[in-house]
Enzyme design. Structure first.
Site, PDB file in Angstrom:
ATOM      1  N   CYS A 127       4.747   2.948  -2.832  1.00  0.00           N
ATOM      2  CA  CYS A 127       6.302   2.446  -2.830  1.00  0.00           C
ATOM      3  C   CYS A 127       6.432   1.597  -3.955  1.00  0.00           C
ATOM      4  CB  CYS A 127       6.607   1.523  -1.643  1.00  0.00           C
ATOM      5  SG  CYS A 127       6.229   2.206   0.039  1.00  0.00           S
ATOM      6  N   GLY A 141       6.531   6.469  -6.337  1.00  0.00           N
ATOM      7  CA  GLY A 141       6.912   7.244  -4.908  1.00  0.00           C
ATOM      8  C   GLY A 141       8.123   8.078  -5.156  1.00  0.00           C
ATOM      9  N   ASN A 156       6.456  -2.637  -0.070  1.00  0.00           N
ATOM     10  CA  ASN A 156       5.414  -2.114  -0.635  1.00  0.00           C
ATOM     11  C   ASN A 156       3.984  -2.497  -0.318  1.00  0.00           C
ATOM     12  OD1 ASN A 156       4.185  -2.127  -4.264  1.00  0.00           O
ATOM     13  ND2 ASN A 156       3.612  -0.639  -2.588  1.00  0.00           N
ATOM     14  N   GLY A 157       3.238  -1.699   0.299  1.00  0.00           N
ATOM     15  CA  GLY A 157       1.771  -2.099   0.857  1.00  0.00           C
ATOM     16  C   GLY A 157       1.529  -1.380   2.250  1.00  0.00           C
ATOM     17  N   TYR A 215      -4.572   2.651 -13.042  1.00  0.00           N
ATOM     18  CA  TYR A 215      -3.830   4.043 -13.083  1.00  0.00           C
ATOM     19  C   TYR A 215      -2.403   3.773 -12.588  1.00  0.00           C
ATOM     20  CZ  TYR A 215      -2.221   8.573 -10.820  1.00  0.00           C
ATOM     21  OH  TYR A 215      -1.484   9.718 -10.579  1.00  0.00           O
TER      22      TYR A 215
END
Ligand code: SF4
Length: 502
Positions: A40, A66, A140-141, A285
């Protein structure tokens, strides 16, 4: 998440038997190019007449985090509107759609998810009517103790409208006995374990928070308004501020809850004294190299990873070739350190659509050739050092090595800008099961043989940590390289040796 909660029904609480027991994460096949996937990106804005359009721009900059669904919720002090859909931000939010989102406040979310839980129901922001009023949340997570918390809430009468773990946070807020809304939020956040960078909105306020360990990034930016209060922006990565022409102010701190109202910005630490463990794979990344996260430019970290890799495992060669796009910055660092020419010997097709980001083996086989093509005249007769950021299953790396050799390379040496990935992630990164991670099951020499390279070397853990240093009092999570998880609540089956579960 759908399957996750279905799986929880009647699940015995094993926590008293096994220290690390917890819920089983919804594991899946990974995506077409055998990369780990971030789940996310979030954005929030307060104090802008066109808040929805600003959040749209922010989400556009965060699209790499995402691509399966996106949503924007807005508020004007009275009403709260919410539109979400499946697809890319630019596909969902046309001019017409954005015009249906009035208000000077907005939050937005872009999501990657696995096939089983791609339902629109779980796209975010989710809007929940609660005893504390209407709340929209984007997260997010991944929470890791949600099974226990959800069961407790249901026993207390909570009725869940989605299967998203983000709704658990709203239900905790609704059930909190604290006096004010901000106290209820702080109380709720202190009860959950795992990774969360959250933006929340009520009819008249924006909240932003990070989990106490600071797994995922979240930054604050500001747009100066000469004629009134400044516009305050939150985003998962600072690259979103550039498109909005907002100035990066600072990171939201681990364990910090920030509130923005008409009266300005206030903040409190709802948790202290917990060691930081920010996700180091954001630097390897996920994050864009033009972002500053955890107090450090991603570009600087990746360049140093390449340099360190050259120091640790140099090899005689004619050319350094990155696997685009994520190997480019480390490749540049490697080439400069080694004094070997850097060449774009692999060209990526940037126009491959989302159709090819389907987690199916059939498409994955096809997808590598669709995405990458070798530049024959740069590779023919050359000793090539290939730079990539990870090997997950090994199948894609083998295809790339074969492709480079097929284009005439005399030798192919693969260098990876992080240590071997030996353990799955439970903190918001879509990882294959341990049994599917090649480095969890094979030695480096066995992997080299499998991918058919002349030599293979990974960056050491010490080298990686050194490369990412210089950030905000950093502690990093490195669990996917060590199997040592910073939280207690991880899936015990996944931390057993992979051979035991095959
Ligand atoms: S396990 Fe790996 S991917 Fe997950 S948060 Fe930790 S470092 Fe990041």
């Amino acid at each position: 998440m759908q399957r996750l909660f279905q799986g929880l029904a009647g699940m015995p609480d094993r926590s008293s038997q096994i220290k690390n027991a917890g819920w089983r994460r919804n594991q899946c096949d990974c995506a077409a190019d055998d990369k780990l996937r971030e789940e996310c990106g979030v954005v929030a804005i307060h104090g802008h007449p066109e808040a929805a359009r600003q959040v749209y721009l922010g989400l556009y900059a965060l699209q790499h985090r995402g691509q399966e669904s996106a949503g924007i919720a807005t508020a004007d002090g009275q009403h709260l509107a919410n539109i979400k859909g499946m697809g890319l931000v630019s596909e969902i939010f046309t001019d017409d759609v954005l015009s249906k989102l009035p208000g000077h406040m907005a939050i937005g979310h872009t999501r990657y998810s696995t096939t089983g839980d791609s339902a629109l129901l779980n796209a975010q922001p989710i809007r929940v009517e609660s005893t504390k009023g209407l709340i929209a949340i984007a997260h997010n997570g991944n929470l890791v103790n949600l099974g226990n918390v959800r069961s407790r809430l249901e026993r207390e009468g909570a009725y869940f409208q989605t299967t998203s773990d983000s709704e658990i946070i709203v239900q905790l807020i609704a059930h909190s006995k604290a006096g004010t809304l901000v106290d209820c939020i702080a109380d709720s956040l202190s009860q959950i374990e795992g990774a969360f960078s959250i933006v929340m909105m009520t009819r008249d306020r924006i909240f932003a928070a990070r989990d106490p360990r600071g797994f995922r990034p979240l930054s604050i930016g500001r747009m100066k308004n000469p004629d009134g209060p400044d516009t305050i922006v939150f985003a998962s990565e600072s690259c979103a501020f550039d498109l909005l022409r907002a100035e990066f102010e600072r990171d939201v701190l681990p364990g910090e809850l920030v509130m923005v109202t008409e009266d300005g910005v206030t903040s409190r630490q709802y948790a202290t004294g917990i060691p930081q463990s920010s996700c180091i794979f954001e630097h390897v990344y996920f994050a864009r190299p033009d972002s500053k996260i955890f107090g450090r430019w991603v570009q600087a970290s990746r360049d140093e990873m390449g340099r360190q890799l050259a120091r640790e495992s140099g090899v005689a060669a004619d050319v350094v070739v990155p696997v685009p796009d994520s190997g480019v910055t480390a490749g540049l660092g490697y080439a400069e350190q080694a004094g070997i020419p850097f060449r774009f010997g692999l060209i990526r097709n940037h126009y491959v659509g989302r159709t090819f980001i389907e987690p199916e083996q059939r498409v994955r086989d096809f997808g590598v050739r669709l995405k990458l093509n070798p530049v024959h005249n740069l590779l023919e007769g050359k000793r090539v050092i290939l730079i990539d950021d990870s090997i997950i299953r090994g199948t894609t790396s083998r295809k790339i090595v074969r492709m480079v050799r097929g284009a005439g390379a005399k030798e192919v040496h693969l260098r990876i800008s992080c240590p071997p990935t030996v353990s799955p992630c439970f903190y918001g990164v879509d990882t294959p099961r341990k049994r599917d991670l090649i480095a969890a099951n094979k030695s480096i020499e066995e992997i080299r043989r499998f991918i058919e390279a002349d030599s293979l070397a990974y960056l050491s853990l010490e080298g990686l940590l050194k490369s990412c240093d210089g950030g905000e009092r950093n502690g990093f999570c490195v669990a996917c390289y060590t199997g040592n998880y910073p939280t207690q609540w991880v899936d015990v089956d996944e931390i057993l040796p992979a051979t035991a579960s095959v």
